[in-house]
Each structure stands twice: as C-alpha cells, then as structure tokens.
Design a protein around this motif. Structure first.
Motif, PDB file in Angstrom:
ATOM      1  N   LEU A   1       0.840  -1.199   0.000  1.00 15.92           N
ATOM      2  CA  LEU A   1       0.000   0.000   0.000  1.00 15.92           C
ATOM      3  C   LEU A   1       0.872   1.244   0.000  1.00 15.92           C
ATOM      4  N   PRO A   2       0.832   2.063  -1.030  1.00 13.03           N
ATOM      5  CA  PRO A   2       0.041   1.893  -2.247  1.00 13.03           C
ATOM      6  C   PRO A   2       0.487   0.679  -3.061  1.00 13.03           C
ATOM      7  N   GLN A   3      -0.462   0.122  -3.777  1.00 10.45           N
ATOM      8  CA  GLN A   3      -0.169  -1.018  -4.635  1.00 10.45           C
ATOM      9  C   GLN A   3       0.773  -0.577  -5.761  1.00 10.45           C
ATOM     10  N   PRO A   4       1.872  -1.307  -5.973  1.00 12.57           N
ATOM     11  CA  PRO A   4       2.719  -0.982  -7.133  1.00 12.57           C
ATOM     12  C   PRO A   4       2.007  -1.302  -8.452  1.00 12.57           C
ATOM     13  N   ARG A   5       2.456  -0.667  -9.528  1.00 13.67           N
ATOM     14  CA  ARG A   5       1.812  -0.872 -10.836  1.00 13.67           C
ATOM     15  C   ARG A   5       1.973  -2.275 -11.368  1.00 13.67           C
ATOM     16  N   ASN A   6       3.214  -2.710 -11.460  1.00 14.64           N
ATOM     17  CA  ASN A   6       3.477  -4.013 -12.083  1.00 14.64           C
ATOM     18  C   ASN A   6       4.272  -4.893 -11.144  1.00 14.64           C
ATOM     19  N   ILE A   7       3.721  -6.029 -10.831  1.00 14.44           N
ATOM     20  CA  ILE A   7       4.465  -6.993 -10.017  1.00 14.44           C
ATOM     21  C   ILE A   7       4.452  -8.319 -10.769  1.00 14.44           C
ATOM     22  N   THR A   8       5.598  -8.935 -10.924  1.00 19.47           N
ATOM     23  CA  THR A   8       5.648 -10.286 -11.467  1.00 19.47           C
ATOM     24  C   THR A   8       6.273 -11.175 -10.404  1.00 19.47           C
TER      25      THR A   8
ATOM     26  N   CYS B   1      -4.014   6.439   3.771  1.00 20.61           N
ATOM     27  CA  CYS B   1      -3.721   5.256   2.943  1.00 20.61           C
ATOM     28  C   CYS B   1      -4.480   5.342   1.616  1.00 20.61           C
ATOM     29  N   ALA B   2      -5.739   5.766   1.707  1.00 21.10           N
ATOM     30  CA  ALA B   2      -6.542   5.922   0.489  1.00 21.10           C
ATOM     31  C   ALA B   2      -5.952   7.023  -0.380  1.00 21.10           C
ATOM     32  N   LEU B   3      -5.622   8.128   0.253  1.00 20.10           N
ATOM     33  CA  LEU B   3      -5.006   9.250  -0.451  1.00 20.10           C
ATOM     34  C   LEU B   3      -3.723   8.807  -1.158  1.00 20.10           C
ATOM     35  N   ALA B   4      -2.886   8.083  -0.418  1.00 24.47           N
ATOM     36  CA  ALA B   4      -1.592   7.669  -0.963  1.00 24.47           C
ATOM     37  C   ALA B   4      -1.786   6.818  -2.212  1.00 24.47           C
ATOM     38  N   GLU B   5      -2.788   5.956  -2.156  1.00 21.36           N
ATOM     39  CA  GLU B   5      -2.962   5.052  -3.298  1.00 21.36           C
ATOM     40  C   GLU B   5      -3.512   5.769  -4.531  1.00 21.36           C
TER      41      GLU B   5
ATOM     42  N   LEU C   1      -9.492  -2.048  -0.049  1.00 16.49           N
ATOM     43  CA  LEU C   1      -9.931  -2.296   1.324  1.00 16.49           C
ATOM     44  C   LEU C   1      -9.380  -3.624   1.853  1.00 16.49           C
ATOM     45  N   GLU C   2      -9.302  -4.610   0.956  1.00 17.35           N
ATOM     46  CA  GLU C   2      -8.725  -5.887   1.365  1.00 17.35           C
ATOM     47  C   GLU C   2      -7.267  -5.717   1.783  1.00 17.35           C
ATOM     48  N   ARG C   3      -6.535  -4.996   0.943  1.00 17.48           N
ATOM     49  CA  ARG C   3      -5.128  -4.776   1.267  1.00 17.48           C
ATOM     50  C   ARG C   3      -4.969  -3.908   2.503  1.00 17.48           C
TER      51      ARG C   3
END
Ligand code: TNX
Length: 666
Positions: A33-40, A489-493, A508-510
C-alpha cells in the motif's frame, strides 16, 4: 482500417486491464500500500539475515540504518542505486528480489527511496519497530513502478494546535512510508504564529501564544491558560532535513491576507483601520485582514518571506489567500481609495493585487507562489501560481480548467478533520469523509473533469486542520493520527496509481492487511467506527437562562430534547451568566454530560464555569467545573436542578450555544 486499429486498441486495453486485475489479485496477500503498478512473482525467495550486506547511496545511509543495523558483510546483498538509463517516468524504480539478492534501481533519488519503501513492506512488520535484527524470507519478484501524480500531499495545521518537533517528525515518517512526498505546513493563522522571524521576533514572542496575558485570546480551547509554541528556524531546518532524507518536501504556508489575526495583534498597524462594534462578543476584536493599501506591509512581508525562503528550500511557498473577510476592505478608507485609483470593480481584484505583490516578493527569492483557490477569483493571476483547491470539487475543476497547476483537495473528499462516521468527533461542514469517499476522488472523469482540466491536476492532498485537536487530544492516544489514518492510505494510493488500477474492494482488502503494518509503525489509526453515543434517557426538563435568546420556542424544543444542534444566545457570556436545567421529578443514579457550545467543536462555550446541583431547587452545591465547555457528572442522590454559571467574560464569539444534557443510567 481505422476500425481495425480501434478494435486492436480496445482488445489491448482490455488485456492490459485484465492483466492488471490479475496481477493485483495474485499479489494482494502482500498487502502492499500503495499497490505498485506491475508486479511479477518469480520462483524462489531471498533469505535475509543480519549478515546481509546493504549497499546504498551515501545520502541514504543514515536513513537505511534506521531500519537495518549496518555491519553485514555477506552477500547475497541488498543493493540500492540510481540508474538514469532506466526508461521509467520520474520517481520510477525497479525492485528485483531474487535468491542472489535484492536490487533496487531508481531513475532518480526519489525513485530509489520509493523502491526502498516498497521493499520495507515486503519485510515482516517488525521492520517498522526500527531495529529489525532477525531473518526474513522475501518471495522472488520483479516490481516496476512509478507514480501517477508528482504531488502526493498531506497538509498539517500547526497553528490552531501546536505540534512539537518530535510529533511533526513522526508524522512525516509515517507519510514517507506511504510515499506521500509533500507536507504542506500551515504555520500561521488567527490563533497563532509558529514561525520564528529573526528580524521581527515579536511575531513569535507575542504571536505564538494565546490566552492568559496574551493579546490573542483563545478561540478553540485552552481558555484560561497561556497556550502555544513555535519553531525556531534551526528546528525547522532540522525538520526539513529529516523530511528530505525520506523524500518529503515541505511547503510552508504563511496564511495571508486573511487569517492574520495573530499578526494583527502583534502589529495592529498592519490591519485596515476599521472600528467595529464588538459589544456582543464582550469587546473581542477579530479583525484579521491585512490592509492592501499600506505600503509598509510589503516591507514586513518581504522580511518574513525572505527568512522563510532561507529555511525552506521548496520550489513553492504557500501564501494563503483563503476566506478573506472583505468587509474590512469595504470599510477601509485606504483600500477604497486604492480601488478607485486602480479602477477596480470588486474585492477579488483587490485581493489579486495583494497576491501578485506577494508573488513578486517570492520571485525575488527565486520561488513560486502557491495559493488557495479563492485567490484566482480576480481572474488574471499568472498561470505559474500553484493552486490548492479546497472549497469543492467544482472549484478545483474550474481552476484546473483555467490552466493553473492544481492540487485537488476539496473538503468533502480530503479534509481529514471531518468526521469519519455520522456520530464521531470531527468537523462537519463538508459532511462525513470516509476512506471510500476519499478513494473515490481517483476518478476525476466521474467528477466531470475534462482532459484539459486533468492535465493541470498535479496531484491530491489530504488536510488536517487542528481546531479540534486541542480539545479532543485527551480522549485519544493521538488525535492527529486517528483522524488522518487510514484516510492517508486511500489518499496515498490514488496519488500513486492510475485510476484504471484503483479498485475500492481490492484496496480495502489490502488495507486490512496493512493495518498490522501500521500497528508496527506505531500509528494510532482509526480501526472502526466507535459505538454510537446514546442520547440517553429524557426525563421531563425545562431549560432557562440569563442569556438573551431570540425565541422562547427554540428553548422549549431544546428542553424537549428535540434539537441536536443547540440554541444560540444573542451575545457572548458575561461573568455570572447561567444556564439552568430543572427536572419535573428528581433524577438519580445517572451520569450527565453537560455541553456548552457546539457539540462538535469548542466554540460558543462557557470557557470557565462552575457546575452546581440542587436537590430542592433552592440550595445549590458546587460539584464540578467545565473543561472546554463540557463536564461529565455523576448524580447518585435525587437531583432536581443543575446549574452552570460562567466565571469569566467572553468566549471570543458573539454568541453562546446551549445544549440539552445527555443523561444515562449508572
Ligand atoms: C476552512 S480550508 C479553512 C480552515 C479551517 C477549515 C476547517 C481553508 C483554506 N480554510 O481555516 O481550519 O475550514 O475544516
């Protein structure tokens, strides 16, 4: 041909969004959080031990050492470095976790820090206790990431309630961990001047204090004591360096030309020479607007801003511009004459002149001006002024549409001083601001922003105004943190991710997983809505008072517990004013919460008052004093009347609010 290209585009777009969805689905257990764009995700894992070697740029070593004890010499290693050859947007980074080690490469300094902050989230939560000395297994993966907006901001009001340096640093630390990269520091307001100005020391010697023997009387809480504080320039330099080390830039604000009561109490000559009838407010003088026509004011502002620029290296300096009470200008002979001379039609033009002159001062020191959205009302402000839109989503949209670089932070989405559920503490003028409401601002299309407007949005900011902090602080471990997290957290994402990747449910799950991390960070965040306060029992009651009230029927409704907002008296309190609650039949074994002033903010209160009770309606005995306009009393014996008597004159407002008592059985 054209339609085929279109089709390919649509399919591609669908594929990309599906892939995004899948990527975040697969990795949501990481709770990033924030979720990164691309994760492999890749095969294998990296085993960290205290012996792991850590290599980073010199400028990060002190910061990194706060998380990892240095001294490890063994490879595999963690390597962090800048690599400007990476083809990523500004602040982007690639984070590779492999069996052999971890490599973080950032396109720039901010990129390396962003990668570092993501990596921390891959470690066990204890990493945030800041002396992690254990072992950890990190799943192998490759993250390629960059932010959507360059301005990821949080505003903090240290004028209404003063936050000491330690608290400020801690707050900055929490922001940095969420990749918030701007702190907008509201250093001055009506209630206090918090920035040391060496050439005009009285600004803090006098202006940093309210109540007690200060010429600035209390407006929110701390009524009968001297309250305040300020930052020395050296302290602020230390805070700036601390923030910079974490990738946070501080934009200081001196709020002009309105919200200047503190300055006006120190130097009354800076105000418009306007007399007002303040008798309803016990003589309290609330003039808070600088005179535009007074030439000496600009010399003073030059001194202040020069010193401010010397302390804060930020490109932009915020000079306010909000909520100017133009009636002072209307009544000022000098401002009126100036307007006539310049052929001005309205006060917006006069304000524009003021803002331009202040911008010119900043330009002299190599800086650009930032202002609240009202400053644009004059119509022709230079387009390099950065505008902070707060009034509403429409106001933000129109300034962005007009071409100003715009920080979007309207109250109904981003004011974290608003309550988080209908019955919680907090301001209420912009409604209830939930985490979901804040998150929903990601979708500017849905809010009617054109492409042109969107092009001028530089980012979002949350705001924490601290009027209530001083009176609510005792009830919370840390009211500022309670109000700001998890809304930050919401703002950051939404600052970080493109709207196509902002999915409320997933977020919300994260967030649920991220809470354990915030526990380890030591953030006193809000977990869930508190239990609803009960209105209590409603024994038959009559409210009478020595205060003048416009209509008796309003008091009758209050006596019937039929008005949750309160009844306004037509003047402030004088010594000896009383409010009397009389019960038809005695009440006992109950707890009674007494409130003067608004229920949600300590304004219109009896600042200093005693509480007496009576069992016969004739003889009273004192049992408590109000604090911040309120008191909670326990009544064991039969009681027929409760009386509150003011022991002081004035509360800084031209009114008092009365409320019904909240009574609950013991
Ligand atoms: C409006 S936002 C204000 C502040 C208050 C805030 C309370 C702005 C530019 N002005 O002075 O603190 O509302 O929510």
């Amino acid at each position: 041909m054209k339609s085929r290209i279109c089709l390919i585009f649509v399919l591609l777009a669908q594929f990309v969004s599906l892939w995004n969805l899948r990527a975040s689905d697969e990795t949501k257990w990481l709770g990033l959080l924030p979720q990164p764009r691309n994760i492999t995700l890749l095969e294998g894992e990296f085993c960290f031990s205290p012996a792991t070697q850590i290599v980073c740029p010199e400028y990060m070593s002190g910061y990194v050492a706060e998380y990892f004890r240095s001294g490890g010499r063994l490879s595999p290693a963690i390597i962090m470095r800048e690599n400007s050859d990476l083809e990523l947007p500004a602040e982007g980074y690639v984070l590779s976790v492999a069996t052999e080690g971890i490599l973080i490469e950032g396109v720039d300094r901010a990129g390396v820090l962003n990668g570092f902050h993501t990596m921390l989230q891959l470690f066990p939560d204890e990493i945030y206790s800041c002396d992690f000395d254990g072992t950890a297994q990190l799943p192998a993966m490759r993250i390629e990431d960059w932010p959507e907006y360059s301005y990821r901001g949080m505003h903090f009001d240290v004028a209404r309630t003063f936050s000491p340096v330690g608290e400020l640093k801690e707050f900055i630390n929490h922001l940095a961990r969420h990749k918030i990269n701007h702190l907008h520091l509201h250093l001055t307001d009506d209630e206090g001047w918090r920035f040391e100005v060496l050439s005009h020391p009285r600004l803090t010697e006098v202006g940093a204090w309210r109540g007690g023997d200060s010429p600035i009387r209390a407006i929110y809480g701390a009524w009968d004591e001297r309250y305040g504080g300020y930052y020395t320039q050296n302290e602020l330099r230390e805070v700036v360096a601390y923030a910079e080390q974490r990738g946070v830039s501080i934009i200081p604000e001196i709020d002009l030309p309105g919200h200047s009561l503190a300055m006006g109490k120190v130097y009354p000559e800076v105000l418009c020479p306007v007399e007002r009838d303040n008798s309803a407010a016990a003589g309290y003088d609330r003039r808070n607007v600088l005179c535009v026509a007074r030439e000496e004011n600009y010399a003073l502002l030059d001194d202040i801003l020069r010193e401010l620029c010397d302390v804060f290296p930020s490109e932009y300096i915020h000079v306010g511009g909000d909520e100017v009470a133009t009636s002072y200008w209307r009544d000022c002979p000098h401002c009126r004459e100036l307007m006539k001379e310049m052929g001005m039609r309205d006060y917006a033009e006069l304000q524009q002149l003021f803002m331009e002159r202040v911008s010119d001062i900043l330009a002299k020191y190599g800086r650009k001006a930032a202002m609240w959205n009202e400053a644009t009302n004059g119509g022709t402000l230079p387009r390099d002024v950065r505008i902070y839109g707060w009034e509403g989503i429409e106001e933000c949209r129109s300034v962005a549409e007009a071409g100003y670089p715009t920080v979007v932070m309207p109250g109904p989405y981003f004011y974290f001083d608003m309550r988080q559920s209908p019955h919680e503490d907090g301001h209420n003028w912009a409604g209830v601001v939930t985490v979901e409401k804040c998150y929903s601002a990601a979708n500017l299309d849905a809010l009617g922003y054109s492409q042109k407007a969107k092009n001028h949005v530089v980012g979002f900011s949350g705001a924490f105004w601290s009027e209530l902090y001083i009176t609510h602080g005792d009830k919370y471990e840390n009211y500022a943190e309670y109000q700001t997290f998890p809304r930050v957290c919401a703002l950051a994402e939404i600052c970080w991710l493109p709207v196509s990747m902002c999915h409320t449910e997933q977020f919300l799950e994260r967030l649920g997983l991220h809470m354990a991390r915030m526990d380890a960070m030591g953030i006193s965040y809000r977990r869930a809505a508190p239990a609803l306060p009960t209105k209590g029992i409603t024994p038959k009651l009559t409210i009478t008072t020595s205060l003048p009230v416009k209509q008796q029927s309003a008091l009758d409704r209050l006596s019937a517990y039929a008005n949750d907002f309160g009844v306004r008296a037509q003047r402030t309190c004088l010594e000896g004013d009383w409010i009397l609650y009389t019960f038809d039949s005695p009440i006992k074994q109950v707890e009674v919460e007494l409130t003067t002033g608004y229920r949600h903010v300590a304004r219109g209160v009896f600042p200093v008052a005693k509480v007496e009770v009576s069992s016969d309606g004739k003889h009273y005995k004192e049992i408590a004093h109000l604090k911040n306009g309120c008191a909670k009393i326990a009544l064991r014996e039969p009681t027929v009347a409760i009386r509150i008597t003011s022991l002081a004159e004035g509360n800084s407002d031209a009114y008092v609010y009365m409320q019904y008592p909240q009574i609950v059985p013991m």
